[in-house]
Design a protein around this motif. Structure first.
Motif, PDB file in Angstrom:
ATOM      1  N   ALA A 271     105.635  71.013  81.389  1.00 26.65           N
ATOM      2  CA  ALA A 271     106.534  71.418  82.471  1.00 26.65           C
ATOM      3  C   ALA A 271     106.034  70.959  83.843  1.00 26.65           C
ATOM      4  O   ALA A 271     106.811  70.920  84.797  1.00 26.65           O
ATOM      5  N   ILE A 272     104.765  70.606  83.933  1.00 30.19           N
ATOM      6  CA  ILE A 272     104.224  70.125  85.207  1.00 30.19           C
ATOM      7  C   ILE A 272     104.790  68.735  85.467  1.00 30.19           C
ATOM      8  O   ILE A 272     104.792  67.866  84.599  1.00 30.19           O
ATOM      9  N   ARG A 273     105.260  68.515  86.678  1.00 27.01           N
ATOM     10  CA  ARG A 273     105.880  67.235  87.017  1.00 27.01           C
ATOM     11  C   ARG A 273     104.836  66.125  87.113  1.00 27.01           C
ATOM     12  O   ARG A 273     103.672  66.385  87.423  1.00 27.01           O
TER      13      ARG A 273
ATOM     14  N   HIS B  30      99.485  67.638  76.636  1.00 28.33           N
ATOM     15  CA  HIS B  30     100.901  67.263  76.581  1.00 28.33           C
ATOM     16  C   HIS B  30     101.459  67.432  75.165  1.00 28.33           C
ATOM     17  O   HIS B  30     102.616  67.823  74.989  1.00 28.33           O
ATOM     18  N   ALA B  31     100.629  67.174  74.169  1.00 29.83           N
ATOM     19  CA  ALA B  31     101.089  67.307  72.789  1.00 29.83           C
ATOM     20  C   ALA B  31     101.214  68.763  72.355  1.00 29.83           C
ATOM     21  O   ALA B  31     102.083  69.085  71.541  1.00 29.83           O
ATOM     22  N   PHE B  32     100.369  69.643  72.891  1.00 24.53           N
ATOM     23  CA  PHE B  32     100.314  71.000  72.357  1.00 24.53           C
ATOM     24  C   PHE B  32     100.687  72.105  73.335  1.00 24.53           C
ATOM     25  O   PHE B  32     100.800  73.253  72.924  1.00 24.53           O
TER      26      PHE B  32
ATOM     27  N   ALA C 106      89.915  62.782  81.467  1.00 23.64           N
ATOM     28  CA  ALA C 106      91.113  63.446  81.992  1.00 23.64           C
ATOM     29  C   ALA C 106      92.370  62.961  81.281  1.00 23.64           C
ATOM     30  O   ALA C 106      93.263  63.764  80.978  1.00 23.64           O
ATOM     31  N   VAL C 107      92.458  61.668  81.003  1.00 29.37           N
ATOM     32  CA  VAL C 107      93.625  61.143  80.292  1.00 29.37           C
ATOM     33  C   VAL C 107      93.671  61.704  78.866  1.00 29.37           C
ATOM     34  O   VAL C 107      94.738  62.091  78.372  1.00 29.37           O
ATOM     35  N   PHE C 108      92.525  61.760  78.204  1.00 29.67           N
ATOM     36  CA  PHE C 108      92.486  62.297  76.845  1.00 29.67           C
ATOM     37  C   PHE C 108      92.896  63.771  76.814  1.00 29.67           C
ATOM     38  O   PHE C 108      93.735  64.182  76.005  1.00 29.67           O
ATOM     39  N   VAL C 109      92.316  64.555  77.722  1.00 26.67           N
ATOM     40  CA  VAL C 109      92.658  65.989  77.772  1.00 26.67           C
ATOM     41  C   VAL C 109      94.129  66.168  78.141  1.00 26.67           C
ATOM     42  O   VAL C 109      94.826  67.030  77.576  1.00 26.67           O
ATOM     43  N   GLY C 110      94.618  65.352  79.074  1.00 24.47           N
ATOM     44  CA  GLY C 110      96.037  65.429  79.429  1.00 24.47           C
ATOM     45  C   GLY C 110      96.949  65.097  78.262  1.00 24.47           C
ATOM     46  O   GLY C 110      97.993  65.733  78.073  1.00 24.47           O
TER      47      GLY C 110
END
Length: 107
Positions: free
Chosen positions: A47-49, A39-41, A31-35
Protein backbone atom coordinates in the motif's frame (compact mmCIF):
# COMPACT_ATOMS: atom_id res chain seq x y z
CA UNK A 1 56.63 17.66 2.47
CA UNK A 2 53.49 19.22 1.08
CA UNK A 3 53.50 16.92 -1.96
CA UNK A 4 53.66 13.86 0.27
CA UNK A 5 50.82 15.21 2.40
CA UNK A 6 48.74 16.02 -0.69
CA UNK A 7 49.23 12.50 -2.06
CA UNK A 8 48.29 10.99 1.30
CA UNK A 9 45.15 13.14 1.43
CA UNK A 10 44.17 12.11 -2.08
CA UNK A 11 44.82 8.44 -1.34
CA UNK A 12 42.71 8.65 1.83
CA UNK A 13 39.85 10.35 -0.02
CA UNK A 14 39.99 7.81 -2.84
CA UNK A 15 39.97 4.95 -0.37
CA UNK A 16 37.02 6.44 1.54
CA UNK A 17 34.99 6.97 -1.66
CA UNK A 18 35.67 3.40 -2.79
CA UNK A 19 34.57 2.04 0.59
CA UNK A 20 31.49 4.26 0.54
CA UNK A 21 30.45 2.99 -2.88
CA UNK A 22 30.86 -0.62 -1.76
CA UNK A 23 28.90 0.05 1.44
CA UNK A 24 26.10 1.80 -0.46
CA UNK A 25 25.89 -1.12 -2.90
CA UNK A 26 25.66 -3.62 -0.02
CA UNK A 27 22.98 -1.69 1.84
CA UNK A 28 20.93 -1.06 -1.31
CA UNK A 29 21.13 -4.74 -2.26
CA UNK A 30 19.77 -5.74 1.14
CA UNK A 31 17.07 -3.04 0.96
CA UNK A 32 15.90 -4.24 -2.46
CA UNK A 33 15.78 -7.85 -1.24
CA UNK A 34 13.86 -6.96 1.92
CA UNK A 35 11.53 -4.73 -0.10
CA UNK A 36 10.83 -7.59 -2.52
CA UNK A 37 10.06 -10.00 0.32
CA UNK A 38 7.81 -7.44 2.01
CA UNK A 39 6.07 -6.72 -1.29
CA UNK A 40 5.35 -10.42 -1.73
CA UNK A 41 4.04 -11.03 1.77
CA UNK A 42 2.84 -7.74 3.29
CA UNK A 43 -0.27 -5.91 2.06
CA UNK A 44 0.69 -2.89 4.19
CA UNK A 45 4.01 -2.62 2.32
CA UNK A 46 2.23 -2.92 -1.04
CA UNK A 47 0.00 0.00 0.00
CA UNK A 48 3.01 2.31 0.34
CA UNK A 49 3.36 4.42 -2.79
CA UNK A 50 6.52 4.02 -4.95
CA UNK A 51 7.95 7.51 -4.20
CA UNK A 52 8.03 6.72 -0.49
CA UNK A 53 9.70 3.38 -1.22
CA UNK A 54 12.24 5.31 -3.30
CA UNK A 55 13.02 7.54 -0.33
CA UNK A 56 13.62 4.43 1.75
CA UNK A 57 16.15 3.33 -0.89
CA UNK A 58 17.83 6.74 -0.68
CA UNK A 59 18.05 6.35 3.09
CA UNK A 60 19.62 2.90 2.68
CA UNK A 61 22.07 4.32 0.13
CA UNK A 62 23.13 7.18 2.41
CA UNK A 63 23.45 4.93 5.44
CA UNK A 64 25.53 2.40 3.52
CA UNK A 65 27.73 5.08 2.00
CA UNK A 66 28.40 6.69 5.36
CA UNK A 67 29.11 3.43 7.13
CA UNK A 68 31.30 2.03 4.35
CA UNK A 69 33.37 5.17 3.88
CA UNK A 70 33.91 5.64 7.62
CA UNK A 71 34.98 2.04 8.12
CA UNK A 72 37.33 2.10 5.14
CA UNK A 73 38.83 5.46 6.12
CA UNK A 74 39.42 4.26 9.69
CA UNK A 75 41.19 1.15 8.39
CA UNK A 76 43.27 3.34 6.04
CA UNK A 77 44.35 5.56 8.93
CA UNK A 78 45.22 2.52 11.02
CA UNK A 79 47.40 1.08 8.23
CA UNK A 80 49.07 4.46 7.71
CA UNK A 81 49.82 4.77 11.42
CA UNK A 82 51.33 1.26 11.48
CA UNK A 83 53.62 2.22 8.60
CA UNK A 84 54.68 5.40 10.41
CA UNK A 85 55.48 3.42 13.56
CA UNK A 86 57.46 0.85 11.56
CA UNK A 87 59.52 3.58 9.84
CA UNK A 88 60.18 5.33 13.17
CA UNK A 89 61.26 2.04 14.72
CA UNK A 90 63.58 1.35 11.78
CA UNK A 91 65.18 4.80 12.10
CA UNK A 92 65.62 4.25 15.83
CA UNK A 93 67.36 0.91 15.21
CA UNK A 94 69.62 2.51 12.59
CA UNK A 95 70.62 5.21 15.08
CA UNK A 96 71.29 2.66 17.83
CA UNK A 97 72.99 -0.07 15.81
CA UNK A 98 74.08 1.66 12.61
CA UNK A 99 72.72 1.61 9.08
CA UNK A 100 74.64 -1.53 8.03
CA UNK A 101 72.64 -3.88 10.20
CA UNK A 102 75.62 -4.96 12.31
CA UNK A 103 78.06 -5.39 9.38
CA UNK A 104 79.96 -2.13 9.83
CA UNK A 105 83.39 -3.65 10.48
CA UNK A 106 83.39 -5.73 7.28
CA UNK A 107 85.10 -4.41 4.16
Amino acid sequence: MRLIQQRADEAAATEAMRGGAIGAFKYCTVAVFVGGVLHAFSPRWRAIRPPQKGWLMVAAFLGGFGNGSDTTFTNFERRDREIQIRIAEQKRMEILYGAGGGKQGQA
